[in-house]
Design an enzyme around this catalytic site. Structure first.
Site, PDB file in Angstrom:
ATOM      1  N   CYS A 198      -3.316   1.846   6.153  1.00  0.00           N
ATOM      2  CA  CYS A 198      -3.943   1.118   7.386  1.00  0.00           C
ATOM      3  C   CYS A 198      -4.427   1.859   8.515  1.00  0.00           C
ATOM      4  O   CYS A 198      -5.204   1.362   9.340  1.00  0.00           O
ATOM      5  CB  CYS A 198      -2.629   0.302   7.925  1.00  0.00           C
ATOM      6  SG  CYS A 198      -1.407   1.431   8.550  1.00  0.00           S
ATOM      7  N   ASN A 213       0.958  -1.161  -0.154  1.00  0.00           N
ATOM      8  CA  ASN A 213       0.010  -0.041   0.024  1.00  0.00           C
ATOM      9  C   ASN A 213       0.932   1.109  -0.086  1.00  0.00           C
ATOM     10  O   ASN A 213       0.668   2.340  -0.561  1.00  0.00           O
ATOM     11  CB  ASN A 213      -0.992   0.001   1.170  1.00  0.00           C
ATOM     12  CG  ASN A 213      -0.501  -0.120   2.543  1.00  0.00           C
ATOM     13  OD1 ASN A 213       0.576  -0.753   2.793  1.00  0.00           O
ATOM     14  ND2 ASN A 213      -1.072   0.688   3.403  1.00  0.00           N
ATOM     15  N   GLU A 255       7.518   0.605  16.733  1.00  0.00           N
ATOM     16  CA  GLU A 255       8.786   1.276  15.845  1.00  0.00           C
ATOM     17  C   GLU A 255       8.456   2.760  15.785  1.00  0.00           C
ATOM     18  O   GLU A 255       7.493   3.233  16.290  1.00  0.00           O
ATOM     19  CB  GLU A 255       8.763   0.371  14.619  1.00  0.00           C
ATOM     20  CG  GLU A 255       9.029  -0.970  14.501  1.00  0.00           C
ATOM     21  CD  GLU A 255       9.196  -1.503  13.333  1.00  0.00           C
ATOM     22  OE1 GLU A 255      10.120  -1.073  12.694  1.00  0.00           O
ATOM     23  OE2 GLU A 255       8.761  -2.767  13.092  1.00  0.00           O
ATOM     24  N   GLU A 280       3.340  -4.586  12.224  1.00  0.00           N
ATOM     25  CA  GLU A 280       2.448  -3.517  11.888  1.00  0.00           C
ATOM     26  C   GLU A 280       1.063  -3.991  11.256  1.00  0.00           C
ATOM     27  O   GLU A 280       1.393  -4.672   9.956  1.00  0.00           O
ATOM     28  CB  GLU A 280       3.055  -2.398  11.401  1.00  0.00           C
ATOM     29  CG  GLU A 280       4.197  -1.865  12.486  1.00  0.00           C
ATOM     30  CD  GLU A 280       4.814  -0.724  11.711  1.00  0.00           C
ATOM     31  OE1 GLU A 280       4.720  -0.261  10.439  1.00  0.00           O
ATOM     32  OE2 GLU A 280       5.702  -0.022  12.230  1.00  0.00           O
TER      33      GLU A 280
HETATM   34  P1  NAD Z   1      -0.315  -9.267   3.250  1.00  0.00           P
HETATM   35  O1  NAD Z   1      -0.312  -9.590   4.726  1.00  0.00           O
HETATM   36  O2  NAD Z   1      -1.120  -9.990   2.238  1.00  0.00           O
HETATM   37  O3  NAD Z   1       1.173  -9.252   2.480  1.00  0.00           O
HETATM   38  C1  NAD Z   1       2.187  -8.277   3.075  1.00  0.00           C
HETATM   39  C2  NAD Z   1       3.230  -9.130   2.722  1.00  0.00           C
HETATM   40  O4  NAD Z   1       3.594 -10.390   3.244  1.00  0.00           O
HETATM   41  C3  NAD Z   1       3.533  -9.188   1.344  1.00  0.00           C
HETATM   42  O5  NAD Z   1       4.882  -9.008   0.985  1.00  0.00           O
HETATM   43  C4  NAD Z   1       3.478 -11.012   1.347  1.00  0.00           C
HETATM   44  O6  NAD Z   1       4.032 -11.276  -0.107  1.00  0.00           O
HETATM   45  C5  NAD Z   1       3.856 -11.261   2.614  1.00  0.00           C
HETATM   46  N1  NAD Z   1       3.310 -12.677   2.861  1.00  0.00           N
HETATM   47  C6  NAD Z   1       2.276 -13.012   2.540  1.00  0.00           C
HETATM   48  N2  NAD Z   1       1.703 -14.213   3.300  1.00  0.00           N
HETATM   49  C7  NAD Z   1       3.024 -14.737   3.906  1.00  0.00           C
HETATM   50  C8  NAD Z   1       3.434 -15.628   4.740  1.00  0.00           C
HETATM   51  N3  NAD Z   1       2.702 -16.636   4.955  1.00  0.00           N
HETATM   52  N4  NAD Z   1       4.757 -15.682   5.001  1.00  0.00           N
HETATM   53  C9  NAD Z   1       5.587 -14.826   4.802  1.00  0.00           C
HETATM   54  N5  NAD Z   1       5.117 -13.585   4.025  1.00  0.00           N
HETATM   55  C10 NAD Z   1       3.910 -13.509   3.633  1.00  0.00           C
HETATM   56  O7  NAD Z   1      -0.770  -7.828   3.247  1.00  0.00           O
HETATM   57  P2  NAD Z   1      -1.052  -6.627   2.000  1.00  0.00           P
HETATM   58  O8  NAD Z   1      -2.356  -7.162   1.419  1.00  0.00           O
HETATM   59  O9  NAD Z   1       0.213  -6.603   1.253  1.00  0.00           O
HETATM   60  O10 NAD Z   1      -1.148  -5.276   2.767  1.00  0.00           O
HETATM   61  C11 NAD Z   1      -2.392  -4.901   3.195  1.00  0.00           C
HETATM   62  C12 NAD Z   1      -2.484  -5.105   4.683  1.00  0.00           C
HETATM   63  O11 NAD Z   1      -1.415  -4.700   5.442  1.00  0.00           O
HETATM   64  C13 NAD Z   1      -3.732  -4.516   5.292  1.00  0.00           C
HETATM   65  O12 NAD Z   1      -4.507  -5.307   6.251  1.00  0.00           O
HETATM   66  C14 NAD Z   1      -3.109  -3.339   5.867  1.00  0.00           C
HETATM   67  O13 NAD Z   1      -4.050  -2.825   6.927  1.00  0.00           O
HETATM   68  C15 NAD Z   1      -1.897  -3.797   6.549  1.00  0.00           C
HETATM   69  N6  NAD Z   1      -0.913  -2.622   6.587  1.00  0.00           N
HETATM   70  C16 NAD Z   1      -0.685  -2.245   8.166  1.00  0.00           C
HETATM   71  C17 NAD Z   1       0.232  -1.153   8.519  1.00  0.00           C
HETATM   72  C18 NAD Z   1       0.687  -0.916   9.671  1.00  0.00           C
HETATM   73  O14 NAD Z   1       1.475  -0.099   9.982  1.00  0.00           O
HETATM   74  N7  NAD Z   1      -0.062  -1.469  10.787  1.00  0.00           N
HETATM   75  C19 NAD Z   1       0.752  -0.428   7.257  1.00  0.00           C
HETATM   76  C20 NAD Z   1       0.559  -0.860   6.103  1.00  0.00           C
HETATM   77  C21 NAD Z   1      -0.494  -1.982   5.783  1.00  0.00           C
HETATM   78  O1  6OD Z   2       3.616   6.609   8.949  1.00  0.00           O
HETATM   79  C1  6OD Z   2       4.583   5.635   9.186  1.00  0.00           C
HETATM   80  O2  6OD Z   2       5.564   5.418   9.569  1.00  0.00           O
HETATM   81  C2  6OD Z   2       3.797   4.320   8.945  1.00  0.00           C
HETATM   82  N1  6OD Z   2       4.232   3.078   9.442  1.00  0.00           N
HETATM   83  C3  6OD Z   2       2.558   4.521   8.250  1.00  0.00           C
HETATM   84  C4  6OD Z   2       1.617   3.229   8.028  1.00  0.00           C
HETATM   85  C5  6OD Z   2       0.819   3.444   7.285  1.00  0.00           C
HETATM   86  C6  6OD Z   2      -0.231   2.147   6.977  1.00  0.00           C
HETATM   87  O3  6OD Z   2      -0.654   1.951   5.758  1.00  0.00           O
END
Ligand code: NAD
Ligand code: 6OD
Length: 486
Positions: free
Chosen positions: A288, A155, A467, A254
């Site tokens: 997120c 994202n 972090e 995260e």
């Molecule tokens: P995802 O969990 O599908 O994938 C994230 C990464 O993990 C990718 O690189 C993927 O290839 C890898 N992955 C998937 N399955 C795996 C496994 N079994 N073992 C190891 N690696 C694996 O997430 P996404 O669809 O890429 O991203 C969207 C999600 O991320 C949303 O839920 C969003 O809320 C969350 N997100 C959270 C934050 C935060 O800071 N809290 C920030 C950005 C995104």
């Molecule tokens: O601002 C940041 O450092 C951070 N980790 C943002 C996360 C965004 C999630 O999609």
């Protein structure tokens, strides 16, 4: 036409592997190029390179040398700023202006911030007198873990990757990064930058691929990985945690969110409307921290719904380079189907559609892309699945509330706990409520502003650990206490 091939970066060289997959534009479905997929063998080579680099000259670099290196990486990203913008825009379909002002700018900022922090960081020192009268002093030494696996989502690809790479290198670790399969380009450019500025071979390694039974799983299961930092879905976090349990490796997670925005009747109305428009629709809702649940105090509820509807309908959806474009495509057709599935579910759960709810029709190549209209619902009960599950698209639900206690209870009635935004002129109330919301981050009269020195992370399903600033330095290092009988 021949497509570019994005390769892994292992032990200081770009290397191909036999398996490849398509990199597809979410704007019009075109194949942009091919990406190599790492299997167990390539992942093992990357981890081995990292282990070897850790015991080479890199292990002897002092903090000031590492800080200088981080500054050089930041300078090199700045020199290739527009290449990074182009890579980010091509993979994600986001407005070019966002890639410039947020994604790539933050990539640079992450390296500069952690260069500054590691220069300033010191240890602890204590004196005591032992039973035999001798003086004893104790001090701490910050050391790298060794090999850190960094797994990032699609994202905010460069922003979220550099947010972890910078402190990991600042603390002296070697890293193996695996970007999302949907956004391989900016990470590959970052590897080029690492090469260009002379990061020692094996200190930064990149493997491309998917999660299960691919690069992600092989990396998290590799026994020589000492710590894993992951941003992505909560379910994936749970899978990775099981892998990390083998060998008791450190993790930082995260994860997802189902964040609330709370708009009180005493707010600056226009600022709150503009703020919630941003917090619900920035990056087509694929942040997120986006607000998918909006609670508005009853006296201004109808007016607020009308104003947010008008604002959402003014958002221009289109090509990344179009003038005034506010929203690009979603990341992929697959993700669009997931979001549209929630639109259908909302209807079935009895939602009233205020605006959007479908796919825009352009009459050109974009109809093969992954666009969705900004969407607002009302009328769902708090127990509806659409109120409890993360959609991760340009959508929010607006509900009225009547008291502070009521809204607090409803905001906290959620399996996630990442962030919340409060809109009010009564700062005493904002402080009172902020203390009681079960999330990692509360914004008051703003959203997404981040001082990179502050802790960042989520409660409950939204993550594990913090972090940011010294919290990153703490995660990416091991502390040894030295006790000396003088
Ligand atoms: P995802 O969990 O599908 O994938 C994230 C990464 O993990 C990718 O690189 C993927 O290839 C890898 N992955 C998937 N399955 C795996 C496994 N079994 N073992 C190891 N690696 C694996 O997430 P996404 O669809 O890429 O991203 C969207 C999600 O991320 C949303 O839920 C969003 O809320 C969350 N997100 C959270 C934050 C935060 O800071 N809290 C920030 C950005 C995104
Ligand atoms: O601002 C940041 O450092 C951070 N980790 C943002 C996360 C965004 C999630 O999609």
């Amino acid at each position: 036409m021949s497509h570019p091939l994005l390769r892994h970066y292992i032990a200081g060289s770009f290397v191909a592997s036999s398996r490849t997959f398509d990199n597809v534009s979410p704007v019009d479905g075109r194949v942009l190029g091919q990406v190599c997929e790492a299997g167990a063998e390539e992942v093992d080579a990357a981890v081995t390179a990292a282990v070897e680099a850790q015991s080479g000259p890199w292990g002897g670099w002092c903090a000031a040398q590492r800080a200088d290196l981080l500054e050089r990486i930041a300078d090199a990203i700045e020199r290739r700023f527009e290449d990074f913008v182009a890579a980010e825009v091509a993979d994600t379909g986001r407005p070019v202006q966002q890639a410039r002002s947020l994604d790539v700018a933050r990539g640079v900022h992450n390296f500069r911030t952690f260069a500054g922090l590691i220069r300033q960081s010191g240890g602890e020192y204590y004196e005591m007198r032992a039973g035999d009268g001798s003086d004893v002093f104790s001090y701490t030494v910050r050391k790298p873990h060794g090999v850190v696996a960094i797994i990032s989502p699609w994202n905010l690809p460069l922003l979220l990757l550099t947010w972890k790479v910078a402190p990991a290198l600042a603390c002296g670790n070697c890293v193996v990064v695996k970007p999302s399969e949907d956004t391989p380009s900016s990470a590959t450019l970052l590897a080029e930058v690492m090469h260009e500025v002379g990061v020692p071979a094996g200190v930064f390694n990149l493997v491309h691929g998917f999660g299960p039974a691919s690069a992600g799983e092989f990396l998290t299961r590799h026994p020589d990985v000492d710590a894993i930092t992951f941003t992505g879905e909560s379910r994936t976090g749970s899978t990775i945690m099981k892998a990390a349990a083998e060998g008791v490796r450190e993790v930082s997670f995260e994860l997802g969110g189902k964040n609330a925005a709370v708009v009180f009747a005493d707010c600056d109305f226009d600022a709150a409307v503009a703020g919630v428009l941003r917090s619900s629709f920035t990056n087509a809702g694929q942040v997120c921290l986006c607000s998918e649940r909006v609670y508005v105090e009853r006296p201004i509820y109808d007016r607020f719904v009308a104003a947010l509807k008008a604002g959402a309908e003014r958002l221009k959806i289109g090509y990344p380079h179009e003038d005034g474009v506010a929203m690009g495509s979603l990341i992929s057709r697959k993700h669009r189907d997931k979001v549209l599935g929630y639109f259908e579910l909302a209807r079935a759960e009895g939602a009233t559609l205020v605006t959007g709810g479908g796919v825009p029709v352009f009459g050109d190549a974009r109809d093969d892309g992954a666009f969705v209209q900004p969407t607002i619902w009302t009328g769902l009960g708090d127990d509806a699945r659409c109120m409890r599950e993360e959609v991760f698209g340009p959508v929010c639900h607006i509900a009225p509330f009547d008291s502070d206690e009521e809204v607090l209870r409803r905001v906290n009635d959620c399996a996630y706990g990442l962030a919340a935004a409060l809109w009010t002129r009564d700062l005493a109330r904002a402080h009172r409520i902020s203390r009681r919301i079960r999330v990692g981050m509360v914004w008051v009269n703003t959203w997404f502003l981040r001082d990179l020195r502050t802790p960042f992370g989520g409660a409950r399903l939204s993550g594990l650990g913090r972090e940011g600033g010294r919290h990153s330095l703490d995660f990416y290092s091991e502390t040894t206490t030295v006790c000396v009988n003088a």
